[in-house]
Motif scaffolding. Structure first.
Motif, PDB file in Angstrom:
ATOM      1  N   ARG A  61       0.828  -1.201   0.000  1.00  0.00           N
ATOM      2  CA  ARG A  61       0.000   0.000   0.000  1.00  0.00           C
ATOM      3  C   ARG A  61       0.868   1.260   0.000  1.00  0.00           C
ATOM      4  NH1 ARG A  61      -4.382   0.131   4.522  1.00  0.00           N
ATOM      5  NH2 ARG A  61      -2.565   0.514   5.861  1.00  0.00           N
ATOM      6  N   SER A  62       1.937   1.261   0.787  1.00  0.00           N
ATOM      7  CA  SER A  62       2.819   2.427   0.832  1.00  0.00           C
ATOM      8  C   SER A  62       3.502   2.659  -0.514  1.00  0.00           C
ATOM      9  CB  SER A  62       3.871   2.246   1.933  1.00  0.00           C
ATOM     10  OG  SER A  62       3.269   2.181   3.203  1.00  0.00           O
ATOM     11  N   LEU A  63       3.945   1.563  -1.156  1.00  0.00           N
ATOM     12  CA  LEU A  63       4.611   1.700  -2.448  1.00  0.00           C
ATOM     13  C   LEU A  63       3.660   2.235  -3.512  1.00  0.00           C
ATOM     14  CD1 LEU A  63       6.811  -1.539  -2.586  1.00  0.00           C
ATOM     15  CD2 LEU A  63       7.609   0.834  -2.441  1.00  0.00           C
ATOM     16  N   LEU A  64       2.452   1.682  -3.564  1.00  0.00           N
ATOM     17  CA  LEU A  64       1.484   2.139  -4.560  1.00  0.00           C
ATOM     18  C   LEU A  64       1.063   3.581  -4.304  1.00  0.00           C
ATOM     19  CD1 LEU A  64      -0.728  -1.070  -4.890  1.00  0.00           C
ATOM     20  CD2 LEU A  64       0.949  -0.181  -6.530  1.00  0.00           C
ATOM     21  N   THR A  65       0.929   3.943  -3.022  1.00  0.00           N
ATOM     22  CA  THR A  65       0.561   5.320  -2.693  1.00  0.00           C
ATOM     23  C   THR A  65       1.681   6.279  -3.065  1.00  0.00           C
ATOM     24  OG1 THR A  65      -0.754   4.501  -0.843  1.00  0.00           O
ATOM     25  CG2 THR A  65      -0.205   6.840  -0.857  1.00  0.00           C
ATOM     26  N   GLY A  66       2.916   5.903  -2.707  1.00  0.00           N
ATOM     27  CA  GLY A  66       4.062   6.755  -3.036  1.00  0.00           C
ATOM     28  C   GLY A  66       4.287   6.873  -4.525  1.00  0.00           C
ATOM     29  N   PHE A  67       3.886   5.851  -5.292  1.00  0.00           N
ATOM     30  CA  PHE A  67       4.096   5.903  -6.734  1.00  0.00           C
ATOM     31  C   PHE A  67       3.333   7.061  -7.369  1.00  0.00           C
ATOM     32  CE2 PHE A  67       3.044   4.719 -11.118  1.00  0.00           C
ATOM     33  CZ  PHE A  67       4.324   4.504 -11.618  1.00  0.00           C
ATOM     34  N   GLY A  68       2.167   7.396  -6.814  1.00  0.00           N
ATOM     35  CA  GLY A  68       1.418   8.542  -7.353  1.00  0.00           C
ATOM     36  C   GLY A  68       2.209   9.824  -7.230  1.00  0.00           C
ATOM     37  N   ILE A  69       2.840  10.040  -6.062  1.00  0.00           N
ATOM     38  CA  ILE A  69       3.687  11.226  -5.880  1.00  0.00           C
ATOM     39  C   ILE A  69       4.925  11.128  -6.759  1.00  0.00           C
ATOM     40  CG2 ILE A  69       5.127  12.472  -4.218  1.00  0.00           C
ATOM     41  CD1 ILE A  69       2.224  12.996  -3.791  1.00  0.00           C
ATOM     42  N   PHE A  70       5.544   9.941  -6.780  1.00  0.00           N
ATOM     43  CA  PHE A  70       6.738   9.720  -7.613  1.00  0.00           C
ATOM     44  C   PHE A  70       6.461  10.089  -9.067  1.00  0.00           C
ATOM     45  CE2 PHE A  70       8.757   6.861 -10.640  1.00  0.00           C
ATOM     46  CZ  PHE A  70      10.100   7.044 -10.377  1.00  0.00           C
ATOM     47  N   TRP A  71       5.355   9.606  -9.583  1.00  0.00           N
ATOM     48  CA  TRP A  71       5.035   9.840 -10.987  1.00  0.00           C
ATOM     49  C   TRP A  71       4.715  11.314 -11.241  1.00  0.00           C
ATOM     50  CZ3 TRP A  71       6.181   7.390 -15.152  1.00  0.00           C
ATOM     51  CH2 TRP A  71       5.549   7.712 -16.355  1.00  0.00           C
ATOM     52  N   GLY A  72       4.011  11.945 -10.304  1.00  0.00           N
ATOM     53  CA  GLY A  72       3.688  13.360 -10.481  1.00  0.00           C
ATOM     54  C   GLY A  72       4.936  14.227 -10.515  1.00  0.00           C
ATOM     55  N   VAL A  73       5.872  13.982  -9.594  1.00  0.00           N
ATOM     56  CA  VAL A  73       7.116  14.757  -9.573  1.00  0.00           C
ATOM     57  C   VAL A  73       7.958  14.446 -10.804  1.00  0.00           C
ATOM     58  CG1 VAL A  73       9.261  15.147  -8.309  1.00  0.00           C
ATOM     59  CG2 VAL A  73       7.112  14.918  -7.075  1.00  0.00           C
ATOM     60  N   PHE A  74       8.023  13.168 -11.158  1.00  0.00           N
ATOM     61  CA  PHE A  74       8.784  12.780 -12.358  1.00  0.00           C
ATOM     62  C   PHE A  74       8.247  13.481 -13.596  1.00  0.00           C
ATOM     63  CE2 PHE A  74       8.944   9.933 -16.076  1.00  0.00           C
ATOM     64  CZ  PHE A  74      10.320   9.902 -16.273  1.00  0.00           C
ATOM     65  N   MET A  75       6.931  13.519 -13.746  1.00  0.00           N
ATOM     66  CA  MET A  75       6.325  14.191 -14.902  1.00  0.00           C
ATOM     67  C   MET A  75       6.632  15.689 -14.889  1.00  0.00           C
ATOM     68  SD  MET A  75       4.685  12.174 -16.993  1.00  0.00           S
ATOM     69  CE  MET A  75       3.488  13.266 -17.758  1.00  0.00           C
ATOM     70  N   LEU A  76       6.513  16.313 -13.716  1.00  0.00           N
ATOM     71  CA  LEU A  76       6.748  17.747 -13.621  1.00  0.00           C
ATOM     72  C   LEU A  76       8.183  18.098 -13.985  1.00  0.00           C
ATOM     73  CD1 LEU A  76       5.850  20.593 -12.811  1.00  0.00           C
ATOM     74  CD2 LEU A  76       6.419  20.025 -10.444  1.00  0.00           C
ATOM     75  N   VAL A  77       9.153  17.444 -13.360  1.00  0.00           N
ATOM     76  CA  VAL A  77      10.560  17.751 -13.612  1.00  0.00           C
ATOM     77  C   VAL A  77      10.959  17.374 -15.036  1.00  0.00           C
ATOM     78  CG1 VAL A  77      12.935  17.283 -12.887  1.00  0.00           C
ATOM     79  CG2 VAL A  77      11.135  17.512 -11.177  1.00  0.00           C
ATOM     80  N   SER A  78      10.475  16.228 -15.516  1.00  0.00           N
ATOM     81  CA  SER A  78      10.805  15.796 -16.883  1.00  0.00           C
ATOM     82  C   SER A  78      10.251  16.766 -17.916  1.00  0.00           C
ATOM     83  CB  SER A  78      10.249  14.390 -17.141  1.00  0.00           C
ATOM     84  OG  SER A  78      10.819  13.458 -16.278  1.00  0.00           O
TER      85      SER A  78
END
Length: 413
Positions: A21-38
């Motif tokens: 659950r923690s990994l899947l939840t964190g992935f949403g933040i991970f992907w959002g930051v990755f998209m923004l910076v990329s």
């Protein structure tokens, strides 16, 4: 908010209790930051790649050339052909004093250049030394044309990147060597790595000759194909274009309002259009990136609400043994911040890695053609945005936890 070592251990224990659950939840933040910076870094690189097509061009400049007239004027019919002359440069200098650089250009009919048993296609241009102030060269070897080359009609040339790569595949300094164009040998005096297309060749295939030498070799007489001009500092090119047309129209009996006959390509307008375009692109990048990041934060908030619901009895016991609402609030918000920061910083690092790979792919001969990176302050802003998202994501679950009464918690099953 004070967090000691025990608090960190408790936060880590809570987050690792349900790893999936923690990994899947964190992935949403991970992907959002990755998209923004990329997107920010990629947008910067894309801008540099597009700007490279006009690399070195003065922003307050214009190109002038002749076309058939579209209006009858003083007894001359519509559709009359005419040519600009070398002395038009002096006319512009006298009648439009706001102009700084005035450089005529001659075009060849293409052709091929030879060195030893190697051959490459070229675009031959005849220019003056002043042309470098209109389209700045990026000299990899040697020098640009100078006044002595013009005065003595020297058989010298400056070659582009593509010509250098194909005629001299082994590398090294080609200055001083002779290449053949048609039946004439020219001595190479410089290699220009400015590959901007513009109006004088593209992909590094341009070969620049002294304009006086080209007039003689190609029997061009006093005509010129194009005149490149730049305005003095502070001069808006758009304001003096009508006077440029008036000066040329008066000399060649052409209506000064015939914009088709006296074509003027204003690079100032082009750069303004590109700036406006990328302002819109940057707005969309931030909109998409922050929207994705917000969606991830909402996911974190929802999961934290579920976590609080699961820990109702635990929170009730804490309240019963003396935990204050502020302590409960700190615990929940801290868990949210840690989760978002870890996921967000991972997203930043991964995005920087991908952007670095793109930058390496656009590097040749040690020269970076486009920088696919984000600056330091952009990364800091992204980190602050992550922390803020963590706080916001934890507020609703923390409020839910603070509202739990010890008695009600004990009854919960």
């Amino acid at each position: 908010m004070r967090i000691d070592l025990d608090n960190y251990r408790e936060i880590l224990d809570t987050l690792t209790r349900n790893k999936s659950r923690s990994l899947l939840t964190g992935f949403g933040i991970f992907w959002g930051v990755f998209m923004l910076v990329s997107l920010i870094g990629g947008g910067q690189g894309l801008k540099e790649l597009l700007n490279s097509n006009f690399e070195g061009f003065a922003t307050n400049s214009a190109l002038v050339w002749a076309q058939p007239t579209s209006k009858a004027y003083k007894g001359f019919r519509k559709g009359r052909y005419w040519n600009m002359e070398y002395r038009d440069t002096e006319r512009l200098r006298q009648r439009v004093p706001e102009l700084d650089v005035i450089s005529p250009i001659l075009y060849g009919n293409g052709g091929s250049a030879y060195y030893a048993d190697r051959k490459t296609s070229i675009d031959v241009n005849g220019v003056l030394p002043e042309y470098q102030f209109f389209n700045s060269p990026k000299m990899f070897y040697g020098r640009f044309l100078n006044d002595m080359d013009i005065a003595q009609k020297r058989k010298v040339c400056v070659i582009g990147k593509k010509i250098y790569k194909e005629l001299f595949p082994g590398g090294g300094n080609p200055c001083g060597k002779f290449i053949r164009v048609d039946s004439i040998y020219y001595q190479v005096i410089g290699v220009d790595y400015n590959t901007s297309g513009g109006m004088t060749g593209s992909d590094g295939s341009k070969l620049l000759l002294p304009i006086t030498q080209m007039q003689q070799v190609y029997n061009r007489g006093n005509t010129v194909d194009m005149i490149a001009v730049t305005g003095r500092p502070g001069v808006v090119m758009t304001s003096i274009i009508p006077r440029i047309r008036e000066a040329l129209g008066r000399a060649h009996t052409i209506d000064a309002n015939d914009e088709q006959a006296i074509m003027v390509f204003n690079t100032e307008v082009l750069f303004q259009m590109m700036d406006s375009l990328f302002r819109g692109v940057n707005f969309l990048i931030w909109l998409v990136g922050l929207g994705t990041l917000l969606a991830g934060a909402i996911g974190v908030s929802n999961i934290m609400l579920v976590t609080v619901r699961e820990r109702t009895i635990e929170i009730g016991i804490r309240r019963a043994i003396g935990a204050t609402p502020r302590m409960i609030l700190s615990q929940i918000v801290a868990e949210s911040i840690v989760l978002t920061l870890v996921a967000g910083m991972s997203g930043i690092l991964f995005a920087v890695f991908i952007l670095q790979m793109l930058e390496m792919g656009n590097t040749e001969d040690g020269i970076v053609s486009a920088h696919f990176q984000v600056d330091f302050w952009t990364a800091i802003m992204a980190a602050l945005a992550i922390a803020m998202m963590g706080v916001l994501a934890g507020i609703a679950p923390a409020a839910r936890a603070m509202s739990i009464k010890p008695v009600d918690a004990m009854r919960d099953e």
